[in-house]
Design a protein around this motif. Structure first.
Motif, PDB file in Angstrom:
ATOM      1  N   LEU A  91       0.819  -1.215   0.000  1.00  0.00           N
ATOM      2  CA  LEU A  91       0.000   0.000   0.000  1.00  0.00           C
ATOM      3  C   LEU A  91       0.851   1.262   0.000  1.00  0.00           C
ATOM      4  N   VAL A  92       1.961   1.236   0.739  1.00  0.00           N
ATOM      5  CA  VAL A  92       2.820   2.432   0.823  1.00  0.00           C
ATOM      6  C   VAL A  92       3.968   2.366  -0.178  1.00  0.00           C
ATOM      7  N   GLY A  93       3.938   1.379  -1.083  1.00  0.00           N
ATOM      8  CA  GLY A  93       4.933   1.311  -2.149  1.00  0.00           C
ATOM      9  C   GLY A  93       6.289   0.758  -1.755  1.00  0.00           C
ATOM     10  N   LYS A  94       6.375   0.126  -0.579  1.00  0.00           N
ATOM     11  CA  LYS A  94       7.658  -0.437  -0.135  1.00  0.00           C
ATOM     12  C   LYS A  94       7.716  -1.911  -0.548  1.00  0.00           C
ATOM     13  N   MET A  95       7.930  -2.120  -1.834  1.00  0.00           N
ATOM     14  CA  MET A  95       7.863  -3.465  -2.381  1.00  0.00           C
ATOM     15  C   MET A  95       9.010  -4.357  -1.915  1.00  0.00           C
ATOM     16  N   GLU A  96      10.186  -3.764  -1.687  1.00  0.00           N
ATOM     17  CA  GLU A  96      11.307  -4.583  -1.219  1.00  0.00           C
ATOM     18  C   GLU A  96      11.011  -5.141   0.174  1.00  0.00           C
ATOM     19  N   ASP A  97      10.401  -4.312   1.031  1.00  0.00           N
ATOM     20  CA  ASP A  97      10.038  -4.782   2.374  1.00  0.00           C
ATOM     21  C   ASP A  97       8.939  -5.844   2.300  1.00  0.00           C
ATOM     22  N   ALA A  98       7.984  -5.640   1.383  1.00  0.00           N
ATOM     23  CA  ALA A  98       6.917  -6.632   1.205  1.00  0.00           C
ATOM     24  C   ALA A  98       7.518  -7.969   0.772  1.00  0.00           C
ATOM     25  N   SER A  99       8.514  -7.891  -0.119  1.00  0.00           N
ATOM     26  CA  SER A  99       9.179  -9.106  -0.604  1.00  0.00           C
ATOM     27  C   SER A  99       9.945  -9.807   0.521  1.00  0.00           C
ATOM     28  N   LYS A 100      10.530  -9.012   1.423  1.00  0.00           N
ATOM     29  CA  LYS A 100      11.270  -9.598   2.554  1.00  0.00           C
ATOM     30  C   LYS A 100      10.322 -10.377   3.478  1.00  0.00           C
ATOM     31  N   VAL A 101       9.137  -9.819   3.718  1.00  0.00           N
ATOM     32  CA  VAL A 101       8.155 -10.518   4.552  1.00  0.00           C
ATOM     33  C   VAL A 101       7.739 -11.821   3.863  1.00  0.00           C
ATOM     34  N   PHE A 102       7.541 -11.730   2.555  1.00  0.00           N
ATOM     35  CA  PHE A 102       7.189 -12.918   1.767  1.00  0.00           C
ATOM     36  C   PHE A 102       8.265 -13.998   1.924  1.00  0.00           C
ATOM     37  N   ASP A 103       9.525 -13.604   1.783  1.00  0.00           N
ATOM     38  CA  ASP A 103      10.643 -14.558   1.904  1.00  0.00           C
ATOM     39  C   ASP A 103      10.774 -15.105   3.322  1.00  0.00           C
ATOM     40  N   ALA A 104      10.380 -14.283   4.327  1.00  0.00           N
ATOM     41  CA  ALA A 104      10.520 -14.697   5.733  1.00  0.00           C
ATOM     42  C   ALA A 104       9.479 -15.722   6.161  1.00  0.00           C
ATOM     43  N   MET A 105       8.492 -15.976   5.324  1.00  0.00           N
ATOM     44  CA  MET A 105       7.433 -16.925   5.702  1.00  0.00           C
ATOM     45  C   MET A 105       8.011 -18.299   6.045  1.00  0.00           C
ATOM     46  N   ALA A 106       9.018 -18.707   5.281  1.00  0.00           N
ATOM     47  CA  ALA A 106       9.618 -20.030   5.510  1.00  0.00           C
ATOM     48  C   ALA A 106      10.181 -20.153   6.916  1.00  0.00           C
ATOM     49  N   SER A 107      10.725 -19.044   7.454  1.00  0.00           N
ATOM     50  CA  SER A 107      11.314 -19.092   8.794  1.00  0.00           C
ATOM     51  C   SER A 107      10.249 -19.309   9.868  1.00  0.00           C
ATOM     52  N   TYR A 108       8.994 -19.053   9.530  1.00  0.00           N
ATOM     53  CA  TYR A 108       7.884 -19.315  10.462  1.00  0.00           C
ATOM     54  C   TYR A 108       7.156 -20.607  10.093  1.00  0.00           C
ATOM     55  N   SER A 109       7.769 -21.394   9.193  1.00  0.00           N
ATOM     56  CA  SER A 109       7.181 -22.660   8.723  1.00  0.00           C
ATOM     57  C   SER A 109       5.820 -22.434   8.064  1.00  0.00           C
ATOM     58  N   LEU A 110       5.713 -21.324   7.332  1.00  0.00           N
ATOM     59  CA  LEU A 110       4.471 -20.994   6.632  1.00  0.00           C
ATOM     60  C   LEU A 110       4.679 -21.071   5.127  1.00  0.00           C
ATOM     61  N   GLU A 111       3.628 -21.483   4.418  1.00  0.00           N
ATOM     62  CA  GLU A 111       3.656 -21.539   2.958  1.00  0.00           C
ATOM     63  C   GLU A 111       2.763 -20.434   2.399  1.00  0.00           C
ATOM     64  N   PRO A 112       3.269 -19.648   1.442  1.00  0.00           N
ATOM     65  CA  PRO A 112       2.421 -18.611   0.826  1.00  0.00           C
ATOM     66  C   PRO A 112       1.204 -19.252   0.164  1.00  0.00           C
ATOM     67  N   CYS A 113       0.053 -18.623   0.327  1.00  0.00           N
ATOM     68  CA  CYS A 113      -1.170 -19.112  -0.306  1.00  0.00           C
ATOM     69  C   CYS A 113      -1.505 -18.207  -1.498  1.00  0.00           C
ATOM     70  N   SER A 114      -2.605 -18.491  -2.174  1.00  0.00           N
ATOM     71  CA  SER A 114      -2.979 -17.693  -3.349  1.00  0.00           C
ATOM     72  C   SER A 114      -3.255 -16.243  -2.963  1.00  0.00           C
ATOM     73  N   ILE A 115      -3.752 -16.025  -1.732  1.00  0.00           N
ATOM     74  CA  ILE A 115      -3.995 -14.646  -1.272  1.00  0.00           C
ATOM     75  C   ILE A 115      -2.661 -13.917  -1.092  1.00  0.00           C
ATOM     76  N   THR A 116      -1.661 -14.619  -0.562  1.00  0.00           N
ATOM     77  CA  THR A 116      -0.333 -14.031  -0.396  1.00  0.00           C
ATOM     78  C   THR A 116       0.201 -13.587  -1.744  1.00  0.00           C
ATOM     79  N   TYR A 117       0.163 -14.517  -2.698  1.00  0.00           N
ATOM     80  CA  TYR A 117       0.661 -14.190  -4.035  1.00  0.00           C
ATOM     81  C   TYR A 117      -0.147 -13.060  -4.660  1.00  0.00           C
ATOM     82  N   GLY A 118      -1.471 -13.151  -4.527  1.00  0.00           N
ATOM     83  CA  GLY A 118      -2.322 -12.122  -5.116  1.00  0.00           C
ATOM     84  C   GLY A 118      -2.030 -10.750  -4.550  1.00  0.00           C
ATOM     85  N   THR A 119      -1.823 -10.676  -3.233  1.00  0.00           N
ATOM     86  CA  THR A 119      -1.538  -9.385  -2.589  1.00  0.00           C
ATOM     87  C   THR A 119      -0.227  -8.800  -3.097  1.00  0.00           C
TER      88      THR A 119
END
Length: 367
Positions: free
Chosen positions: A93-121
């Motif tokens: 929303l605030v245009g910080k795409m690199e930070d958004a990408s970092k959160v996306f990449d960090a999902m694995a460290s929480y044993s989480l798998e991105p879902c279609s909503i994650t990808y869509g967002t």
């Protein structure tokens, strides 16, 4: 409460924690959580913190939401997919795409798998920020991981491609969507019709619209507005008027946008009297004429050389305590400046809006 000997219940602590989190005082929030633990109360859970984070992210207060995530981790609460999706959406929303990408990449460290909503967002974030190719790469990654695209995923990609002017690719993606069996909703058709019209494919938009009509597709007023403009764009004026006239029979209600499209094109074709009558209908309707519509009409009349009528609508701006928009003022200065083509007719405008040497005297306007 404590001084009076009244022991706070869990709900009191949670209200205070929510308040401190919302207002950025995480030190106090953490202290209260520790107090809850010491008193044997269950501390706020992931759902509780995620709700606060979601509200902060929708307001663009993403750094505060990130701090709450850090607080969650420190007190031993593991974020879930909903939590991280909210944070990704906030960064997008605030245009910080690199930070958004970092959160996306960090999902694995929480044993989480991105879902279609994650990808869509995240794909939507890339497209909204003009990075359609990055969005397409992520879309292909989503498919590679075996996730089936949803209507939302397709809508995001379609909108991004049309905005980037990549009409052929957008049409291919739309056909892929239809053939895949994914639900094609009214929002999808709205995106496609707007995209086609925006990219000079109004005739194709009309063909699609007519096909949908044979399928008894139920439209909303957004699509009717788009198609009225499309018919006018290809000089099929009577069909535009017929579509406008059929709005009540379709169970729809014309809005300010509808009247704006109609009046602009009526003025453009020289039917200024008909446009005036239509404006009277607007005034009597539930939506009423707002500042945006009035400015739209004034610019259309000025461009058509209808100075007196434009002046009348400028008076209505004052009556409604509205302001002229920057685009309207710029057009006035351009047309009525010393070298402007309408300079000799400046006295036809309301006195308040008469100016000399290209400078607006006493003009107030919206930036």
């Amino acid at each position: 409460m404590i001084a009076m000997g009244v022991l706070p219940e869990k709900s009191v602590y949670q209200s205070l924690v929510q308040g401190f989190c919302t207002h950025g005082d995480l030190v106090q929030a953490k202290e209260l959580v520790n107090q809850m633990k010491n008193k044997g109360m269950c501390p706020p859970n992931v759902k509780f913190f995620s709700s606060i984070m979601h509200n902060l992210c929708t307001e663009g207060r993403v750094m505060e939401a990130q701090d709450i995530l850090d607080l969650m981790v420190r007190i031993g609460e593991r974020p879930d997919i909903v939590t991280l999706n909210s944070l990704i959406g906030g960064y997008c929303l605030v245009g910080k795409m690199e930070d958004a990408s970092k959160v996306f990449d960090a999902m694995a460290s929480y044993s989480l798998e991105p879902c279609s909503i994650t990808y869509g967002t995240l794909i939507n974030g890339y497209c909204e920020n003009g990075r359609i190719d990055d969005g397409l790469i992520l879309y292909k990654e989503m498919l590679h991981r075996g996730l089936k695209p949803t209507t939302f995923n397709y809508n995001v990609i379609l909108d991004g491609l049309f905005l980037a002017g990549r009409t052929v690719a957008a049409k291919e993606k739309f056909h892929e969507m239809v053939e895949s069996g994914v639900n094609v909703c009214i929002d999808t058709y709205c995106i496609v019709l707007v995209g086609l019209c925006r990219n000079n494919c109004s005739s194709e938009a009309i063909t699609l619209f007519q096909k949908l009509r044979t399928m008894n597709m139920k439209f909303d007023i957004r699509i009717v507005n788009i198609m009225i403009g499309a018919f006018y764009k290809v000089q099929r004026n009577q069909e535009a008027k017929d579509l406008f006239a059929a709005i009540p029979a379709s169970g729809l209600v014309a809005n300010v946008v509808t009247y704006g499209v109609m009046m602009k094109n009526l003025i453009k074709e020289g039917s200024v009297g008909e446009a005036d009558k239509l404006f009277s209908s607007v005034e009597k309707s539930e939506c009423g004429a707002d500042s945006c519509l009035l400015n739209h009409i004034i610019r259309s009349l000025l461009e058509k050389g209808e100075i007196v009528r434009a002046g009348n609508y400028m008076s209505k701006v004052d009556e409604k305590s509205c302001l002229l928009e920057a685009k309207t003022v710029s057009l006035l200065i351009s047309l009525f400046s010393t070298k402007g083509i309408y300079r000799k007719n400046i006295n036809l405008l309301p006195k308040k809006y008469q100016f000399l040497e290209g400078a607006a005297a006493g003009l107030q306007f919206n930036s």
